[in-house]
Every structure is written in C-alpha cells, then in structure tokens.
Design a protein around this motif. Structure first.
Motif, PDB file in Angstrom:
ATOM      1  N   ARG A 467      53.684  -7.915  45.530  1.00  9.15           N
ATOM      2  CA  ARG A 467      54.796  -8.254  44.624  1.00  9.15           C
ATOM      3  C   ARG A 467      54.323  -8.603  43.224  1.00  9.15           C
ATOM      4  N   GLY A 468      53.046  -8.854  43.032  1.00 10.17           N
ATOM      5  CA  GLY A 468      52.576  -9.167  41.681  1.00 10.17           C
ATOM      6  C   GLY A 468      51.199  -9.799  41.701  1.00 10.17           C
ATOM      7  N   SER A 469      50.477  -9.639  40.583  1.00 16.26           N
ATOM      8  CA  SER A 469      49.132 -10.229  40.493  1.00 16.26           C
ATOM      9  C   SER A 469      49.260 -11.722  40.203  1.00 16.26           C
ATOM     10  N   ALA A 470      48.146 -12.427  40.382  1.00 17.99           N
ATOM     11  CA  ALA A 470      48.136 -13.871  40.095  1.00 17.99           C
ATOM     12  C   ALA A 470      48.483 -14.106  38.626  1.00 17.99           C
ATOM     13  N   ASP A 471      47.940 -13.277  37.727  1.00 17.38           N
ATOM     14  CA  ASP A 471      48.218 -13.457  36.286  1.00 17.38           C
ATOM     15  C   ASP A 471      49.699 -13.251  35.984  1.00 17.38           C
ATOM     16  N   TYR A 472      50.256 -12.232  36.605  1.00 16.66           N
ATOM     17  CA  TYR A 472      51.688 -11.959  36.391  1.00 16.66           C
ATOM     18  C   TYR A 472      52.522 -13.154  36.864  1.00 16.66           C
ATOM     19  N   ARG A 473      52.129 -13.707  37.990  1.00 15.32           N
ATOM     20  CA  ARG A 473      52.867 -14.863  38.529  1.00 15.32           C
ATOM     21  C   ARG A 473      52.778 -16.047  37.566  1.00 15.32           C
ATOM     22  N   ARG A 474      51.576 -16.282  37.004  1.00 13.74           N
ATOM     23  CA  ARG A 474      51.426 -17.409  36.055  1.00 13.74           C
ATOM     24  C   ARG A 474      52.334 -17.186  34.854  1.00 13.74           C
ATOM     25  N   GLN A 475      52.376 -15.935  34.395  1.00 14.93           N
ATOM     26  CA  GLN A 475      53.241 -15.633  33.247  1.00 14.93           C
ATOM     27  C   GLN A 475      54.704 -15.906  33.591  1.00 14.93           C
ATOM     28  N   LEU A 476      55.082 -15.577  34.855  1.00 15.70           N
ATOM     29  CA  LEU A 476      56.473 -15.821  35.273  1.00 15.70           C
ATOM     30  C   LEU A 476      56.784 -17.317  35.289  1.00 15.70           C
ATOM     31  N   VAL A 477      55.808 -18.127  35.703  1.00 14.57           N
ATOM     32  CA  VAL A 477      56.033 -19.586  35.718  1.00 14.57           C
ATOM     33  C   VAL A 477      56.348 -20.053  34.301  1.00 14.57           C
ATOM     34  N   GLU A 478      55.540 -19.599  33.352  1.00 13.19           N
ATOM     35  CA  GLU A 478      55.777 -19.994  31.950  1.00 13.19           C
ATOM     36  C   GLU A 478      57.182 -19.536  31.519  1.00 13.19           C
ATOM     37  N   ASN A 479      57.491 -18.277  31.814  1.00 13.75           N
ATOM     38  CA  ASN A 479      58.804 -17.748  31.407  1.00 13.75           C
ATOM     39  C   ASN A 479      59.953 -18.538  32.051  1.00 13.75           C
ATOM     40  N   HIS A 480      59.785 -18.868  33.319  1.00 11.41           N
ATOM     41  CA  HIS A 480      60.864 -19.590  34.011  1.00 11.41           C
ATOM     42  C   HIS A 480      61.096 -20.962  33.383  1.00 11.41           C
ATOM     43  N   ILE A 481      59.994 -21.674  33.100  1.00 11.37           N
ATOM     44  CA  ILE A 481      60.151 -23.028  32.508  1.00 11.37           C
ATOM     45  C   ILE A 481      60.877 -22.898  31.163  1.00 11.37           C
ATOM     46  N   VAL A 482      60.448 -21.938  30.364  1.00 15.15           N
ATOM     47  CA  VAL A 482      61.074 -21.758  29.046  1.00 15.15           C
ATOM     48  C   VAL A 482      62.562 -21.416  29.230  1.00 15.15           C
ATOM     49  N   LYS A 483      62.857 -20.559  30.185  1.00 17.81           N
ATOM     50  CA  LYS A 483      64.256 -20.156  30.422  1.00 17.81           C
ATOM     51  C   LYS A 483      65.112 -21.349  30.861  1.00 17.81           C
ATOM     52  N   HIS A 484      64.587 -22.104  31.844  1.00 14.05           N
ATOM     53  CA  HIS A 484      65.328 -23.282  32.331  1.00 14.05           C
ATOM     54  C   HIS A 484      65.643 -24.223  31.167  1.00 14.05           C
ATOM     55  N   LEU A 485      64.590 -24.541  30.402  1.00 16.87           N
ATOM     56  CA  LEU A 485      64.750 -25.607  29.414  1.00 16.87           C
ATOM     57  C   LEU A 485      65.562 -25.135  28.207  1.00 16.87           C
ATOM     58  N   HIS A 486      65.437 -23.862  27.865  1.00 17.15           N
ATOM     59  CA  HIS A 486      66.294 -23.362  26.787  1.00 17.15           C
ATOM     60  C   HIS A 486      67.754 -23.336  27.217  1.00 17.15           C
ATOM     61  N   LYS A 487      67.989 -23.013  28.477  1.00 17.93           N
ATOM     62  CA  LYS A 487      69.378 -23.048  28.973  1.00 17.93           C
ATOM     63  C   LYS A 487      69.914 -24.466  28.850  1.00 17.93           C
ATOM     64  N   PHE A 488      69.081 -25.429  29.258  1.00 17.76           N
ATOM     65  CA  PHE A 488      69.493 -26.845  29.172  1.00 17.76           C
ATOM     66  C   PHE A 488      69.826 -27.201  27.722  1.00 17.76           C
ATOM     67  N   LEU A 489      68.936 -26.812  26.782  1.00 15.67           N
ATOM     68  CA  LEU A 489      69.165 -27.152  25.372  1.00 15.67           C
ATOM     69  C   LEU A 489      70.438 -26.493  24.856  1.00 15.67           C
ATOM     70  N   SER A 490      70.658 -25.225  25.277  1.00 15.73           N
ATOM     71  CA  SER A 490      71.844 -24.530  24.742  1.00 15.73           C
ATOM     72  C   SER A 490      73.140 -25.168  25.255  1.00 15.73           C
ATOM     73  N   ILE A 491      73.094 -25.695  26.481  1.00 16.64           N
ATOM     74  CA  ILE A 491      74.290 -26.355  27.016  1.00 16.64           C
ATOM     75  C   ILE A 491      74.499 -27.702  26.340  1.00 16.64           C
ATOM     76  N   ASN A 492      73.396 -28.380  26.006  1.00 18.87           N
ATOM     77  CA  ASN A 492      73.494 -29.746  25.476  1.00 18.87           C
ATOM     78  C   ASN A 492      73.485 -29.812  23.947  1.00 18.87           C
ATOM     79  N   GLU A 493      73.548 -28.649  23.302  1.00 19.97           N
ATOM     80  CA  GLU A 493      73.540 -28.644  21.824  1.00 19.97           C
ATOM     81  C   GLU A 493      74.797 -29.289  21.267  1.00 19.97           C
TER      82      GLU A 493
END
Ligand SMILES: Cc1cc2nc3c(=O)[nH]c(=O)nc-3n(C[C@H](O)[C@H](O)[C@H](O)COP(=O)(O)OP(=O)(O)OC[C@H]3O[C@@H](n4cnc5c(N)ncnc54)[C@H](O)[C@@H]3O)c2cc1C
Ligand code: FES
Ligand code: FES
Length: 493
Positions: A467-493
């Motif tokens: 399903r994906g390399s270790a590096d790809y998975r690490r990149q997804l973790v970074e992307n997910h955190i950014v996505k979660h927190l930007h969603k939070f900021l956009s709702i709380n703006e």
C-alpha cells in the motif's frame, strides 16, 4: 479440509418461491443460489466482497414490511438465508415484462459484456425500494461496491437518474416498476412464518474433524456453546463475516466450528444516553450510519463509517468486528480511539470494561480472553472538533494506506485537550503521543502546525508494503496533521 457431515435445514423465500433445503456450514449463499438452485444470474468473480457481481437483495421484515439490503452473497454463509426473502435478478422481470430498472439500463445502453449487470441492478433495486428520488450522491454510494470494466459507469448513472425522474413524474408505463408483484404475498407469509429460525442443532456439539455452524439466539446459549468447545482454537466467532469470510474464501481455511452471533438480540441495540452512546456488537455499520441519534450526537462516526468498504459491506459489517479483527489500519478503530471509546467484554463470568487504547496488545493481538466476546462499545459525547482523514488508492472499497483522527478542544483561544490517532503506521492503531505536548496550552498557528506534524512523523517507524513505502507513509502523516489542523483553523476563524 474435511467435508462437513453436519447439515442445517433452512427455509427462506427466493423470488416468488419457498425454498427448504439442507446446507452445510461451508456453503455460501452464492454457492447455494447459483450452483445448487440454478439462479445463474448471480455471478461469481472475486469472492472477496470487492466486485459486487454476486450482489443479491436480502429482505427482512421490519414492522411487517420487507426491507431489502444489498448483500455480497459470496461473503454470506448460506445458513444466513434462513427466514429471509431473497431477490435475485431472475425475480425482477414478470414474464416478458422487464422491471423498470432493467428497462432503463437497456434504454441507456448501460450494459456491454453484462457480467456486472445483475449485481448493479440488484444494488439499484435495493436503493429504489428505500428511496424513490435518490440524488446523484445516493446513487453513487449505492453503486460503490459494483465494478464494471466495460461501460465507464456514466450510462449506468444516467439509467439510475432516469429511473428517478420517471418515478417522480409517475411517467413509467411499467406496472412492475420497482417491487415485484409477489412481494406483498411473501410479506404476509413471512409474518405468519410460525417457525422461527432454528438452526442450532442440539446434536451438533461433536468432536474434531467435523465443521459445525452454531447460531445462538441468547447470550446464555452463546456461552454454553463457547464453553462446550472450551479451547478458542476450536471455534471462530462470526458477526458480519466481512473479514472472516474473506479469509475463509481466500485460504480455504474453514474453522472447525463457527459461532454466528448475528441473531443475538441482546447485542443489537444502540442506546443514546445523556453523556454517552453505546453500540451493541451485532449492530451493522449501516444501522449506525442511519441511526438518528448518531446523526445528531456523533456525526463524525457516521462520516467515518461511510468511508468503510461499500454499501454491501456496510450492510453486513459491524464496528465490533472492525475492533476484534485488530487490523492496524481499521477505519472504525481509528475513529473510536480518537473518540476515547471503551468496550465491554462479556463472558459467562460477567462483564469487564476496557479502554480501547488498552485493548490492542500487539499486531493482531487483543486483550480478549478465552470465553469472552466483545459485547458493547461506549463512546462519550464530548464537545470539540473532530476530523477523520483516509488516504487510499481508491475512494471507496479500499483499505487505507494511512488513516487518522483528530480531536481538539479549545478554551479561550488555546488548545486545552487533544488526541491524534494514526492507523497504518505501527503494529496497531494508536495515539500519536508526541503531538499533545506540542499543542497543549498553545494558540494554533502555521508554525505550531508544522511542529506538530514534525513530532508525529518522528514518532512512527512505519513499514513499506504493497500500500505504500515507509517514506510515503511519513509524508501522509505530515499531510494529515496539516489537513486536520487547517480544517480546525478554518472552522474557528
Ligand atoms: C471489500 C471489503 C472492503 C473493506 N473495506 C474496509 C474499509 O474501508 N475500512 C475498514 O476498516 N475495513 C474494511 N473492511 C474490513 C471489514 O469489513 C471490517 O473490518 C468490518 O468492520 C468487520 O466486521 P464484521 O462484523 O464483518 O467482522 P467479522 O468478519 O464477523 O469478524 C472479524 C473478526 O472479529 C471477530 N469478532 C467479530 N465480532 C466479534 C465479537 N463481538 N467479539 C469477539 N470477536 C468478534 C471474528 O472472530 C473475526 O476474527 C473491508 C472488507 C471487505 C471485504
Ligand atoms: S464475487 Fe466479488 S463481491 Fe462477491
Ligand atoms: S458491462 Fe462488462 S463489466 Fe460491466
């Protein structure tokens, strides 16, 4: 695998016909309907719940009316047909007259080689029995579990949209529009079907080398059954069967005995309380998704579960099965850990409650002890921000490469509580512990979001697999955190 000499007598309705037949535990609904009862319109292809070619409509009485759900018959033990009304493609047309769905599929050139067509029609049939005017999203959702290699789907969508228009405008000239005429007769026959499902056989508690299939109807019967076998190696619990039956179909590895818990009423309730929601282990994902209390109090659970499998899979699968299967990438588990759920484990000696975060011990290992089953899931009702993310190759019917859940609570502009959960990054789904110290007590901004993502990436040592390399998975973790927190900021703006 030794052939079974234990057969169970089942009785059900197949299209307009009453069927009484003896089946062995290994027989699937597909095997019985297609090979033994000759309804060859129900196709076999993957045997893993992926393609939908084997889709049938399984009807059960609810308030005296038959309610049809699309089911992958390759993943249903034939014994489960007992007491149901099954409709296959052969049951839709009445003599020369096609059903409205068949008629519109033809009209819109929505079939080429035709292999997928019966399954697609049965999925649409189940949709139209529940909704006369589904929107495009409803139609796409109903067809998520049906693969077509030929048509590119557009003609199928056009056919479905055209059925909606004809039904709304009552322009169809077809008397046999959606429900076949014989359904009301079957409804009354099922109501007066005096013999309840009685598939547990008293003489079936036999020794090794004989496969048995047991359907306890009460917790007491279940514990008697488990007690009889004692050694957990001698039986497997099956609930929805969407994990276990795939394993059996692929590996031809039939357990010595199966204990089917899907008929136990005590496990089938959703209870909404002031401060928590409890979900019985027998409740299907569809029942959770459609429950008005969940929609109101816990919409994030509904949104997450809509991303699990397909309509057919959700009609069979349970949240408890998702947990007990202990996959490190289970979507439901990711959400439940993020929601701080706990579970009740039941045995003949009583019950114990375990925090879900303590339930998973190692890869595919849980805290379930001999003689225990997972009885109920409890989710606290909390205020805050909740978000689930899933990265997979396909939008539907796909296991994630990485999935994650974020819970945040804010007080006076500062993060006062949080939970970040990741699947696909370790031997079990687990909390990303390093995120909390980064964000707790702080005001969230872009700099902090990157620090949080960096901390999470460092915490995991994922493996590379199909399903994906270790590096790809690490990149997804970074992307997910950014996505979660930007969603939070956009709702709380
Ligand atoms: C085509 C397809 C697509 C899928 N897509 C997804 C997806 O997108 N996301 C995802 O997370 N999963 C997915 N799955 C996996 C599966 O559908 C889920 O894990 C589902 O929730 C399992 O529930 P079940 O009731 O069908 O489990 P079962 O197959 O009945 O059981 C699974 C395991 O749990 C045990 N078990 C079940 N219930 C209990 C209980 N109450 N107490 C103790 N043990 C129990 C069984 O013995 C078995 O070992 C998919 C499966 C298929 C076939
Ligand atoms: S044969 Fe493919 S889903 Fe059943
Ligand atoms: S028409 Fe050929 S697979 Fe759909």
């Amino acid at each position: 695998m030794k052939a079974s000499n234990l057969t169970t007598s089942i009785s059900f309705f197949l299209n307009a016909q009453h069927i009484k037949v003896a089946v062995s535990p290994e027989t699937t609904a597909l095997g019985l309907i297609r090979n033994e009862l000759g309804k060859r319109g129900t196709k076999e292809s993957c045997s893993e719940g992926d393609c939908g070619a084997c889709t049938i409509a399984a009807g059960e009485l609810s308030d005296g009316k038959l309610n049809y759900r699309a089911i992958n018959s390759c993943l249903w033990p034939a014994i489960r047909l007992h007491g149901k009304h099954i409709i296959t493609i052969e049951g839709l047309s009445q003599g020369e007259e096609l059903n409205l769905i068949q008629e519109q599929m033809l009209e819109h050139h929505a079939t080429q080689c035709g292999y997928c067509t019966p399954g697609i029609i049965m999925s649409l049939f189940c949709l139209f029995t529940r909704k006369q005017s589904p929107n495009k999203q409803d139609i796409v959702q109903a067809l998520e579990g049906n693969l077509c290699r030929c048509t590119g789907y557009q003609p199928i969508l056009s056919a479905a949209q055209s059925i909606t228009e004809l039904l709304i405008g009552k322009k169809h000239t077809n008397a046999n529009h959606i429900l076949p005429g014989y359904v009301s007769e079957i409804e009354s026959k099922l109501v007066s079907h005096s013999e309840p499902i009685k598939v547990i056989e008293t003489n079936a508690f036999q020794g090794r080398d004989i496969h048995g299939y047991y359907v306890p109807r009460t917790l007491e019967e279940l514990h008697t059954c488990m007690d009889k076998f004692g050694d957990p190696e001698r039986y497997r619990i099956v609930s929805g069967g969407t994990d276990l039956m795939v394993d059996i179909n692929i590996n031809r590895n039939f357990p010595e005995n199966i204990i089917d818990i899907s008929e136990i009423d005590d496990l089938s309730a959703i209870r909404i309380k002031q401060d928590s929601i409890s979900i019985g282990s027998g409740v299907t994902l569809t029942s959770i998704i459609e429950h008005p209390g969940i929609r109101e109090k816990l919409p994030i659970l509904r949104e997450t579960l809509l991303l699990v499998g397909s309509e057919q899979i959700r009609n069979m699968a349970t949240l408890a099965g998702n947990i007990a299967n202990a996959s490190p990438i289970a979507d439901g588990v990711v959400a439940l850990l993020g929601l701080d759920a706990d579970v009740t484990l039941l045995s003949k000696n009583g019950r114990r409650n375990v925090k879900l975060s303590d339930f998973f011990i190692d890869y595919k290992q849980t805290d379930l002890q001999t003689g225990e089953i997972l009885g109920e899931i409890h989710i606290p009702i909390q205020e805050g921000f909740f978000n689930f993310e899933k990265s997979s190759k396909r939008q539907a019917v796909d296991i994630a490469t990485v999935n994650s859940f974020c819970y945040l609570k804010e007080d006076s502009g500062l993060i006062s509580d949080c939970r970040f959960v990741f699947g696909g990054m370790d031997k079990t789904v687990r909390l990303a512990e390093s995120c909390r110290p980064v964000v707790q007590g702080k005001k969230l901004d872009d700099r902090l979001i990157l620090k949080c993502a960096e901390a999470a990436v460092k915490e995991f040592e994922p493996i590379s697999d199909v399903r994906g390399s270790a590096d790809y998975r690490r990149q997804l973790v970074e992307n997910h955190i950014v996505k979660h927190l930007h969603k939070f900021l956009s709702i709380n703006e």
